[in-house]
Scaffold this motif. Structure first.
Motif, PDB file in Angstrom:
ATOM      1  N   GLU A 194       0.811  -1.206   0.000  1.00 55.67           N
ATOM      2  CA  GLU A 194       0.000   0.000   0.000  1.00 55.67           C
ATOM      3  C   GLU A 194       0.854   1.269   0.000  1.00 55.67           C
ATOM      4  O   GLU A 194       0.461   2.303  -0.522  1.00 55.67           O
ATOM      5  CB  GLU A 194      -0.876  -0.032   1.257  1.00 55.67           C
ATOM      6  CG  GLU A 194      -2.088   0.824   1.147  1.00 55.67           C
ATOM      7  CD  GLU A 194      -3.041   0.530   2.288  1.00 55.67           C
ATOM      8  OE1 GLU A 194      -3.697   1.481   2.719  1.00 55.67           O
ATOM      9  OE2 GLU A 194      -3.100  -0.630   2.744  1.00 55.67           O
ATOM     10  N   LEU A 195       2.037   1.182   0.594  1.00 57.77           N
ATOM     11  CA  LEU A 195       2.834   2.387   0.819  1.00 57.77           C
ATOM     12  C   LEU A 195       4.005   2.564  -0.145  1.00 57.77           C
ATOM     13  O   LEU A 195       4.791   3.496   0.000  1.00 57.77           O
ATOM     14  CB  LEU A 195       3.371   2.368   2.263  1.00 57.77           C
ATOM     15  CG  LEU A 195       2.266   2.362   3.329  1.00 57.77           C
ATOM     16  CD1 LEU A 195       2.851   2.180   4.719  1.00 57.77           C
ATOM     17  CD2 LEU A 195       1.434   3.645   3.250  1.00 57.77           C
ATOM     18  N   THR A 197       6.360   3.633  -3.224  1.00 60.13           N
ATOM     19  CA  THR A 197       6.392   4.894  -3.976  1.00 60.13           C
ATOM     20  C   THR A 197       6.583   4.626  -5.479  1.00 60.13           C
ATOM     21  O   THR A 197       7.039   3.552  -5.871  1.00 60.13           O
ATOM     22  CB  THR A 197       7.584   5.748  -3.519  1.00 60.13           C
ATOM     23  OG1 THR A 197       8.783   5.015  -3.832  1.00 60.13           O
ATOM     24  CG2 THR A 197       7.529   6.050  -2.031  1.00 60.13           C
ATOM     25  N   PHE A 341      -1.037   6.907 -10.385  1.00 63.28           N
ATOM     26  CA  PHE A 341      -0.079   6.436  -9.372  1.00 63.28           C
ATOM     27  C   PHE A 341       1.255   7.175  -9.526  1.00 63.28           C
ATOM     28  O   PHE A 341       1.832   7.649  -8.537  1.00 63.28           O
ATOM     29  CB  PHE A 341       0.129   4.913  -9.509  1.00 63.28           C
ATOM     30  CG  PHE A 341       1.286   4.402  -8.695  1.00 63.28           C
ATOM     31  CD1 PHE A 341       1.227   4.401  -7.297  1.00 63.28           C
ATOM     32  CD2 PHE A 341       2.454   3.946  -9.311  1.00 63.28           C
ATOM     33  CE1 PHE A 341       2.309   3.960  -6.535  1.00 63.28           C
ATOM     34  CE2 PHE A 341       3.534   3.507  -8.555  1.00 63.28           C
ATOM     35  CZ  PHE A 341       3.461   3.508  -7.161  1.00 63.28           C
ATOM     36  N   ARG A 347      -2.743   5.235  -4.435  1.00 57.67           N
ATOM     37  CA  ARG A 347      -1.769   4.276  -3.903  1.00 57.67           C
ATOM     38  C   ARG A 347      -1.546   3.144  -4.897  1.00 57.67           C
ATOM     39  O   ARG A 347      -2.395   2.865  -5.734  1.00 57.67           O
ATOM     40  CB  ARG A 347      -2.303   3.662  -2.608  1.00 57.67           C
ATOM     41  CG  ARG A 347      -2.359   4.624  -1.448  1.00 57.67           C
ATOM     42  CD  ARG A 347      -3.132   3.984  -0.309  1.00 57.67           C
ATOM     43  NE  ARG A 347      -3.426   4.966   0.701  1.00 57.67           N
ATOM     44  CZ  ARG A 347      -2.743   5.089   1.850  1.00 57.67           C
ATOM     45  NH1 ARG A 347      -1.752   4.272   2.111  1.00 57.67           N
ATOM     46  NH2 ARG A 347      -3.063   6.004   2.728  1.00 57.67           N
ATOM     47  N   THR A 349      -1.744  -0.042  -4.429  1.00 56.66           N
ATOM     48  CA  THR A 349      -2.778  -1.084  -4.359  1.00 56.66           C
ATOM     49  C   THR A 349      -4.101  -0.621  -4.985  1.00 56.66           C
ATOM     50  O   THR A 349      -4.949  -1.452  -5.310  1.00 56.66           O
ATOM     51  CB  THR A 349      -3.024  -1.494  -2.892  1.00 56.66           C
ATOM     52  OG1 THR A 349      -3.036  -0.304  -2.098  1.00 56.66           O
ATOM     53  CG2 THR A 349      -1.941  -2.421  -2.384  1.00 56.66           C
ATOM     54  N   GLU A 350      -4.255   0.688  -5.159  1.00 56.88           N
ATOM     55  CA  GLU A 350      -5.494   1.180  -5.784  1.00 56.88           C
ATOM     56  C   GLU A 350      -5.479   0.991  -7.301  1.00 56.88           C
ATOM     57  O   GLU A 350      -6.525   1.108  -7.948  1.00 56.88           O
ATOM     58  CB  GLU A 350      -5.708   2.655  -5.434  1.00 56.88           C
ATOM     59  CG  GLU A 350      -6.168   2.837  -3.992  1.00 56.88           C
ATOM     60  CD  GLU A 350      -6.325   4.303  -3.622  1.00 56.88           C
ATOM     61  OE1 GLU A 350      -7.392   4.673  -3.118  1.00 56.88           O
ATOM     62  OE2 GLU A 350      -5.368   5.091  -3.824  1.00 56.88           O
TER      63      GLU A 350
END
Ligand code: NAD
Ligand code: MG
Length: 415
Positions: A194-195, A197, A341, A347, A349-350
């Motif tokens: 999720e985090l 970069t 993104f 994110r 995961t999105e």
């Protein structure tokens, strides 16, 4: 002498193509180069290769390029805009077209090269994903030969017999095995995905590529797009195409035959190998690559892909099974998601969440013509914008209620 148009010459595949071409001035002559915005890079390429045409998308960049060429006394003619891409892809004096524009932006010029019967070196996988049937039909009618540049498909092409004419069963093929490195997050736990970069997503362990395909590799959508690409290039059923994770990127893909033989193509991960193979086909030429040192590599590993951590691979198989508009919708949603993104707006995961939502909302319908493909692309982009607006609205509400909650808590503490 082979006369070339290189679509997307300023990109990673484009630059690698020019690197191979420069090694063989006796074989190749560059007729046209194209870029989106990078006038200075295109000018430098014109200085070295002296093409007859240079195409650039933006009028301001075209002006800068024309001035630079004039100042240096280089007689390259500057063309501007999307139509010019189709023109240089179908020039009578051109034998071979390298299609290396990224995304659906490369579709029309790739189809133009197919219709014009060129030797088509296909790197732009999004063209096959969105318009597989239309592109393969255009190549058949136009008399074009498609040679795959994507390293996996080039490997499959090399592992198939020369007698292959579009029927895998006729040459005894049981399965195609596409290898995947697993990307930079192969070992990253779900909770950390999720985090991640954009820069971490673009730091591919084995290949240096453009940012869009690098993010696709990190989500494994790249492998999903390649499954769809293989379906069209080799007329394979989805169940005949399997993905295997191979972190070393030395075995570029494999073909399994009904007698149990498996034929693979190996080499160092360097795009100049498939590019040189396709440029010279059926000859072999020096590509400038380092040769494989198996003793130094020591071990090659293989494992099954994880479609729970990397749902994009599953989504691509589902879109392929559904057919019709679904692959074009998958591609458009992915292009929007990757762009958002990379811009820091959503994110990692999105990306998969956006694609899954868009597929569930607007993937039904037939695709018979190029216009149908472009309509599906447009509808999916609008649908993706809708999802983003909902997401931002929900995020705004969540922020507002958190602020409200903390002010209530603070007030409560005071009272
Ligand atoms: P890149 O981003 O490095 O280069 C893209 C090229 O397309 C540039 O020349 C750019 O100017 C041009 N371009 C971008 N948008 C355009 C637009 N709207 N109109 C006209 N031109 C435009 O990309 P890349 O990594 O070279 O990838 C190119 C294609 O090859 C992609 O489809 C990718 O999936 C495929 N591919 C790349 C690699 C690799 O090693 N880079 C490997 C296999 C397949
Ligand atoms: Mg590939």
């Amino acid at each position: 002498m082979q006369n070339l148009t290189i679509l997307g010459s300023t990109g990673s595949v484009g630059a690698n193509t020019l690197d191979v071409v420069e090694r063989h001035p006796d074989r190749f002559r560059v007729v046209a180069l194209t870029a989106h915005t990078r006038a200075a890079t295109l000018l430098a390429q014109c200085r070295t290769h002296r093409p007859r045409y240079a195409v650039i998308a933006h009028p301001d960049a075209a002006e800068a390029l024309a001035t630079g060429l004039r100042d240096e006394g280089i007689a390259t003619e500057v063309l501007c805009g999307a139509d010019a891409l189709e023109r240089v892809a179908s020039l009578a004096e051109v034998d071979t077209v390298m299609a290396a524009i990224v995304g659906i932006a490369g579709l029309k010029s790739t189809i133009a090269a197919a219709r014009a019967g060129k030797k088509l070196l296909l790197a732009n996988k999004e063209a096959l994903v969105t318009a597989g049937e239309v592109l393969m039909h255009a190549a058949r009618v136009g008399g074009a030969t498609i040679l795959p540049i994507d390293s996996e498909h080039n490997a499959v092409f090399q592992a198939l017999p020369r007698t292959f004419a579009g029927e895998l069963a006729a040459v005894g093929v049981r399965r195609i095995l596409l290898t995947a490195s697993g990307g930079p997050f192969r070992l990253t736990p779900s909770a950390e995905l999720e985090l991640v970069t954009p820069d971490a997503a673009c730091a591919h362990p084995n290949w240096r590529m453009g940012r869009k395909i690098s993010v696709d590799s990190a989500t494994m959508m790249n492998k999903g797009l390649e499954v769809i690409e293989a379906r069209w290039l080799f007329n394979a059923e989805p169940r005949q195409i399997e993905v295997v994770i191979h972190p070393q990127s030395v075995v570029h893909s494999l073909v399994e035959y009904i007698d149990g033989s498996v034929i693979a193509q190996l080499g160092n991960p360097d795009m100049r190998t498939p590019i040189a193979h396709a440029l010279a086909y059926p000859d072999r030429i020096d590509a400038g690559v380092d040769f494989l040192d198996l003793a130094r590599i020591g071990a090659l590993h293989f494992q099954a892909p994880d479609t729970v951590r990397f749902p994009c691979l599953r989504l691509a198989y589902e879109a392929l099974e559904q057919g019709g508009r679904a692959p074009a919708v998958l591609n458009a949603a992915n292009e929007v998601a990757v762009e958002r993104f990379l811009a820091g707006a959503i994110r990692f995961t999105e990306i998969a969440q956006l694609i899954e939502a868009v597929l569930s909302r607007c993937a039904s319908g037939h695709v018979l013509t190029l216009d149908d493909v472009l309509a599906a692309d447009e509808a999916a982009r609008a649908c993706a914008q809708g999802w983003l607006a909902e997401r931002n609205h929900a995020a705004g509400n969540a922020r507002a209620s958190t602020a409200l909650l903390s002010s209530v808590t603070r007030t409560g503490t005071r009272s």
